[in-house]
Design an enzyme around this catalytic site. Structure first.
Site, mmCIF file in Angstrom:
data_model
loop_
_atom_site.group_PDB
_atom_site.id
_atom_site.type_symbol
_atom_site.label_atom_id
_atom_site.label_comp_id
_atom_site.label_asym_id
_atom_site.label_seq_id
_atom_site.Cartn_x
_atom_site.Cartn_y
_atom_site.Cartn_z
ATOM 1 N N TRP A 43 0.828 -1.199 0.000
ATOM 2 C CA TRP A 43 0.000 0.000 0.000
ATOM 3 C C TRP A 43 0.871 1.262 0.000
ATOM 4 C CZ3 TRP A 43 -4.557 -0.412 4.014
ATOM 5 C CH2 TRP A 43 -5.220 -1.637 3.836
HETATM 6 FE FE1 SF4 Z 1 3.772 -1.815 2.305
HETATM 7 FE FE2 SF4 Z 1 4.957 -1.597 4.703
HETATM 8 FE FE3 SF4 Z 1 2.537 -0.546 4.326
HETATM 9 FE FE4 SF4 Z 1 2.884 -3.211 4.411
HETATM 10 S S1 SF4 Z 1 3.191 -1.740 6.122
HETATM 11 S S2 SF4 Z 1 1.633 -2.090 2.934
HETATM 12 S S3 SF4 Z 1 4.867 -3.463 3.387
HETATM 13 S S4 SF4 Z 1 4.445 0.117 3.312
#
Ligand code: SF4
Ligand code: SF4
Length: 153
Positions: A43
């Site tokens: 995300w």
């Molecule tokens: Fe991407 Fe990190 Fe967010 Fe998970 S927590 S969606 S790996 S940015």
């Protein structure tokens, strides 16, 4: 900007695994280090980057946001209660931003596991878990039959 983990900095604590809303940060069973199992599903929320106490996670910038020579680094400074962003532009110009980690002290929010499990009937409710308590209100606003035409609409 999917994330990646610097394996030599990661200590396998699992904070990134717990926080990832896409459930794509996993601990490799042989190396005991975290890795992003599906970068396409990232995300780009930066939650794992901010949560990592070892500064072991970085984001691979796409060319539109971080063209060659441009970089974005996020640094969690728990002692200061702040997240620092360092933007470095292609021409070498740097900009630093500091924002509070959160509005409540780190670790002060009660985790879901500390709440009583909801009753099976709760599955039929349209309310989210712990509503309306978590909103600090007595009841959620409801549409009242017959009142929708008030005001001439
Ligand atoms: Fe991407 Fe990190 Fe967010 Fe998970 S927590 S969606 S790996 S940015
Ligand atoms: Fe490794 Fe950081 Fe994830 Fe902990 S939060 S498992 S140190 S990448």
């Amino acid at each position: 900007m999917p994330t990646f983990v610097y394996m030599t900095s990661c200590d396998g604590c699992g904070y990134c695994v717990d926080v990832c809303p896409s459930d794509i940060m996993h601990i490799d069973s042989s190396t005991r280090r975290a890795y992003n199992i599906e970068p396409n599903m990232c995300w780009e929320c930066y939650s794992c980057v901010k949560a990592c106490p070892q500064q072991a996670i970085d984001c691979r910038g796409y060319a539109d946001f971080a063209p060659m020579g441009h970089s974005v680094r996020v640094l969690r400074e728990e002692a200061k209660g702040a997240i620092s962003w360092k933007i470095k532009f292609r021409n070498g110009q740097e900009k630093d931003f500091v924002s509070p980690i959160r509005t409540t002290p780190w670790g002060s929010i009660k985790p879901p596991v500390d709440y009583d499990a909801p009753a099976p009937e709760a599955m039929k409710s349209q309310q989210l878990a712990h509503e309306p308590d978590s909103l600090h209100i007595e009841a959620l606003p409801m549409l009242q039959p017959g009142r929708s035409s008030e005001g001439g609409h």
